[in-house]
Design an enzyme around this catalytic site. Structure first.
Site, PDB file in Angstrom:
ATOM      1  N   LYS A 114       0.808  -1.228   0.000  1.00 22.39           N
ATOM      2  CA  LYS A 114       0.000   0.000   0.000  1.00 22.39           C
ATOM      3  C   LYS A 114       0.834   1.267   0.000  1.00 22.39           C
ATOM      4  O   LYS A 114       0.429   2.263  -0.582  1.00 22.39           O
ATOM      5  CB  LYS A 114      -0.971   0.004   1.189  1.00 22.39           C
ATOM      6  CG  LYS A 114      -2.105  -0.982   1.000  1.00 22.39           C
ATOM      7  CD  LYS A 114      -3.334  -0.644   1.823  1.00 22.39           C
ATOM      8  CE  LYS A 114      -4.455  -1.586   1.417  1.00 22.39           C
ATOM      9  NZ  LYS A 114      -5.583  -1.591   2.321  1.00 22.39           N
ATOM     10  N   LYS A 197      -7.997  -7.976 -10.895  1.00 21.83           N
ATOM     11  CA  LYS A 197      -9.069  -8.282  -9.953  1.00 21.83           C
ATOM     12  C   LYS A 197     -10.264  -7.357 -10.191  1.00 21.83           C
ATOM     13  O   LYS A 197     -10.066  -6.175 -10.480  1.00 21.83           O
ATOM     14  CB  LYS A 197      -8.472  -8.045  -8.565  1.00 21.83           C
ATOM     15  CG  LYS A 197      -9.232  -8.564  -7.401  1.00 21.83           C
ATOM     16  CD  LYS A 197      -8.464  -8.268  -6.114  1.00 21.83           C
ATOM     17  CE  LYS A 197      -8.921  -6.967  -5.507  1.00 21.83           C
ATOM     18  NZ  LYS A 197      -9.278  -7.023  -4.103  1.00 21.83           N
ATOM     19  N   LYS A 200     -13.549  -2.026  -6.995  1.00 19.47           N
ATOM     20  CA  LYS A 200     -14.297  -0.771  -7.041  1.00 19.47           C
ATOM     21  C   LYS A 200     -13.442   0.354  -7.580  1.00 19.47           C
ATOM     22  O   LYS A 200     -13.960   1.364  -8.048  1.00 19.47           O
ATOM     23  CB  LYS A 200     -14.817  -0.405  -5.647  1.00 19.47           C
ATOM     24  CG  LYS A 200     -13.704  -0.122  -4.668  1.00 19.47           C
ATOM     25  CD  LYS A 200     -14.207   0.516  -3.400  1.00 19.47           C
ATOM     26  CE  LYS A 200     -13.073   0.662  -2.420  1.00 19.47           C
ATOM     27  NZ  LYS A 200     -12.447  -0.591  -2.004  1.00 19.47           N
TER      28      LYS A 200
END
Ligand code: ADP
Ligand code: TRP
Length: 334
Positions: A114, A197, A200
């Site tokens: 991240k 993947k 959203k």
């Protein structure tokens, strides 16, 4: 046996969230017998690691709560709540900060992924995220934690923290939790790119089926989904090197409770022109009732908040003895 899991309330729920997480929770809930209870919560305290405005955050929690109930989580049978309403999570996380080691957190691959290159600019919250997650789990003496493959390392950390705390303070307070990772580890891929993947955050709305998409939108997205020109193979082995076909057939198999081999046998030699309408139909049939319940629940904020309040009261009562024992073990007066 005590089942517990959490999900971050982030907007825009999609088929990946449903098949990868929510549906497994509903299954585990439905398999519980006797007084055994599941704890499911919205990890809104974790979601502060992503910047979001106040109103959006409030909406996200209600959206996720409504989605869980619409998908089959029964707030009378399971304890459904959001973390922020149960301060014991934040309190225990602080106590566990005395036990968790910087070296352990430095090894967390999710943190590394991240932050990328900007480690210095990352929030402390993102770094200690797994400690709060350990607190979530240990507070309730959870034994079984259904999560995706990517959370395995966080579960191992929770076990390490539990074991070190128990040994440092000479208590047998925390239970070591086990991750429950679905075998057919449902990883739903994008409808535009079989190697990415479904997410959203994909800029293309055509890449995902949203829980709020209506029947026409679902049919249209399936129709436009990327495929290859080959017919469907006789067995699932023939899907190697065909990521888009593999994904669509996997989704069909999962939704209709069969195997990719059986789906291939059914459609062998036929093209996607024959397969796609069938896939669209199972998707519509599965998602329509969930969407309808979701939209209905979303019209009544007060009712959703009441569900979360009730869940939080139950969760707080279940967490209190563990939290008190943790303070006591450390010699902290409370
Ligand atoms: P997103 O990737 O859309 O941002 P999150 O990271 O918020 O989704 O994931 C929420 C939950 O849904 C997690 O438990 C995650 O494992 C699951 N999930 C998300 N996307 C997928 C996917 N494409 N396939 C399977 N599970 C998924
Ligand atoms: N970190 C988990 C995820 O991103 C969400 C989560 C927070 C969680 N606390 C938890 C999952 C406790 C299981 C148990 O998916």
């Amino acid at each position: 046996m005590r089942v517990l899991s959490g999900i971050q309330p982030t907007g825009n729920l999609h088929l990946g969230n449903y098949l990868g997480a929510i549906r497994n929770w509903v299954r585990m809930q439905d398999e519980m017998t006797g007084d055994a209870q599941c704890f499911f919560f919205l990890a809104d305290m974790h979601s502060i690691t992503v910047h979001e405005g106040r109103e959006q955050r409030i909406r996200n929690v209600r959206d996720m709560a409504a989605a869980l109930v619409a998908a089959g989580i029964d707030p009378d049978r399971s304890v459904l709540f959001n973390q922020a309403r149960v301060p014991a999570h934040a309190e225990l996380a602080w106590l566990l900060n005395g036990t968790a080691r910087i070296g352990w957190l430095n090894r967390m691959t999710q943190f590394k992924d991240k932050v990328g290159k900007d480690r210095e600019g990352a929030s402390i919250g993102l770094f200690v995220y797994p400690v709060l997650q350990a607190a979530d789990i240990l507070l309730y003496n959870a034994t079984h934690v259904p999560v995706g493959e990517d959370q395995k390392q966080h579960l191992e950390l929770a076990r390490d923290i539990a074991a070190k705390f128990n040994s440092d303070f000479g208590v047998e307070l925390f239970t070591l939790p086990d991750p429950i990772i679905p075998k057919e580890s449902a990883r739903i891929m994008s409808f535009r790119d079989g190697s990415a993947k479904m997410s959203k955050s994909d800029p293309s709305d055509m890449s995902r089926i949203n829980l709020t998409d209506d029947d026409d939108a679902i049919m249209n997205k399936v129709k436009k989904a990327k495929t290859d020109p080959e017919p469907l193979p006789e067995t699932a082995a023939g899907l190697v090197g065909r990521p888009e076909a593999h994904n669509l057939i996997g989704i069909y198999a999962t939704l209709s409770g069969t195997t990719p081999d059986a789906v291939c046998a059914e459609f062998a030699g036929k093209g996607f022109g024959a397969f796609k309408p069938a896939l669209g139909e199972v998707l519509v049939d599965t998602l329509r009732p969930i969407r309808q319940r979701f939209l209905e629940l979303r019209t009544d904020d007060a009712a959703l908040d009441a569900i979360l309040d009730k869940g939080a009261a139950k969760a707080a009562a279940a967490a209190e003895p563990t939290l008190r024992a943790a303070y006591d073990a450390m010699g902290l007066m409370r």
